[in-house]
Design an enzyme around this catalytic site. Structure first.
Site, PDB file in Angstrom:
ATOM      1  N   HIS A 154       0.849  -1.211   0.000  1.00  0.00           N
ATOM      2  CA  HIS A 154       0.000   0.000   0.000  1.00  0.00           C
ATOM      3  C   HIS A 154       0.877   1.250   0.000  1.00  0.00           C
ATOM      4  O   HIS A 154       2.063   1.195   0.306  1.00  0.00           O
ATOM      5  CB  HIS A 154      -0.911   0.026   1.237  1.00  0.00           C
ATOM      6  CG  HIS A 154      -2.102  -0.879   1.113  1.00  0.00           C
ATOM      7  ND1 HIS A 154      -2.062  -2.209   1.476  1.00  0.00           N
ATOM      8  CD2 HIS A 154      -3.365  -0.652   0.652  1.00  0.00           C
ATOM      9  CE1 HIS A 154      -3.254  -2.760   1.247  1.00  0.00           C
ATOM     10  NE2 HIS A 154      -4.052  -1.844   0.746  1.00  0.00           N
ATOM     11  N   LYS A 158      -0.491   4.960   4.508  1.00  0.00           N
ATOM     12  CA  LYS A 158      -1.355   4.030   5.256  1.00  0.00           C
ATOM     13  C   LYS A 158      -0.767   3.789   6.643  1.00  0.00           C
ATOM     14  O   LYS A 158       0.419   3.508   6.783  1.00  0.00           O
ATOM     15  CB  LYS A 158      -1.492   2.700   4.492  1.00  0.00           C
ATOM     16  CG  LYS A 158      -2.478   1.742   5.140  1.00  0.00           C
ATOM     17  CD  LYS A 158      -2.814   0.590   4.212  1.00  0.00           C
ATOM     18  CE  LYS A 158      -3.704  -0.441   4.883  1.00  0.00           C
ATOM     19  NZ  LYS A 158      -5.039   0.066   5.211  1.00  0.00           N
TER      20      LYS A 158
END
Ligand code: NAD
Length: 267
Positions: A154, A158
């Site tokens: 990700h 995040k």
């Protein structure tokens, strides 16, 4: 037949993305939007980055819910109970995508599910739902001769790790292999860890750049391996899945459903 939809959380990132998907959907009509504060009075079309629709954001849930065949809620856990109670008093089904819902919110979803059909899913991506299904079938088919490992990637902003989707994928695979995540999952390897035990699933997280989200399940045998990968390139995947769920839930029997039900996936 057209599905009339009210969005709760209409001014948020997901609310605007859902409004944009509805604007392209010939079989759906966005009839109302609910939000709070400065968003009230804004045009839903403009919020979605489209032309003005004349449908303005309101603060009153029941007024907005009464116009709809289905309510789509992507807001905050603190709002869940109010949404479910208003839907109950108006008598309208709900597609709920809010995450982090607490026990009280969950109880209100179950209570509404006794009177209306409700879809409640932590991930509305159709591709991710298919990945969960394929992962479980592949792990079952290949059995204990194949070692399962999961890698997710990700963007650098995040804050939680591993992703909720990676954990759900691990849960599905653990279920298919008869493992338990509590006893058999590892989240990193370093130093003299020894040979890989048979009962183990690693869930490893990579972070960087602007990656929307990637999840790969590796099933590694002797002399061969299978890799099942889902790559998200656009956050609109959740909005499209939620709109699919809204069309599906209309006219269903009361109950609490998830994306496996919406997509007709056997468990
Ligand atoms: P966001 O903060 O951009 O938007 C939330 C909106 O809800 C805001 O406009 C806020 O004003 C409104 N809201 C909150 N409480 C309210 C209340 N009591 N009354 C009226 N309006 C209220 O957040 P987002 O990125 O759009 O995400 C919304 C939710 O959806 C989060 O819980 C997020 O984790 C979840 N989400 C779920 C999925 C999925 O597939 N299930 C995917 C993406 C996001």
């Amino acid at each position: 037949m057209t599905t009339k939809i009210t969005i709760h959380g209409a001014a948020g990132r997901m609310g605007r993305s859902i409004a944009a998907v509805l604007a392209e959907d010939q079989n759906a009509e966005l009839v109302a939007g609910v939000d709070r504060g400065e968003a009230v009075g804004k045009d839903l079309g403009l919020l979605a980055g489209k032309g003005p629709t004349g449908v303005l954001v309101v603060a009153d849930l029941e007024e907005a819910f009464r116009k709809a065949d289905v309510v789509i809620d992507f807001s905050l856990p603190a709002a869940t109970r109010g949404v479910m109670e208003a839907a109950g008093s108006v008598g309208v089904p709900v597609v709920c995508g809010t995450t982090g819902v607490d026990a009280e919110g969950r109880a209100s979803i179950d209570a509404l599910g006794k009177a209306q059909p409700v879809v409640f899913a932590p991930n509305y991506s159709q591709g991710v739902t298919a990945l969960f299904h394929l992962a479980a079938r592949a792990a079952e088919l290949l059995g204990e001769g194949f070692d399962a490992e999961i890698v997710e990637m990700h963007h650098k902003l995040k804050v939680d790790s591993p992703s909720g989707t990676a954990m759900r994928l691990a849960e599905v695979v653990a279920g298919a292999k008869g493992f338990s995540l509590e006893d058999d999952a590892v989240y990193g390897r370093e130093g003299d860890v020894g040979a890989r035990p048979k009962r183990e699933i690693a869930v490893l997280a990579l972070r960087g750049g602007d990656v929307v989200g990637e999840h790969t399940l590796y099933l590694q045998g002797m002399g061969e391996r299978i890799e099942l990968t889902h790559r998200a390139t656009d956050r609109g995947i959740f909005a499209r899945g939620a709109v699919r769920a809204a069309h599906w839930v209309k006219g269903k029997a009361p109950g609490v459903y998830d994306m496996f039900d919406v997509m007709g996936v056997a468990r």
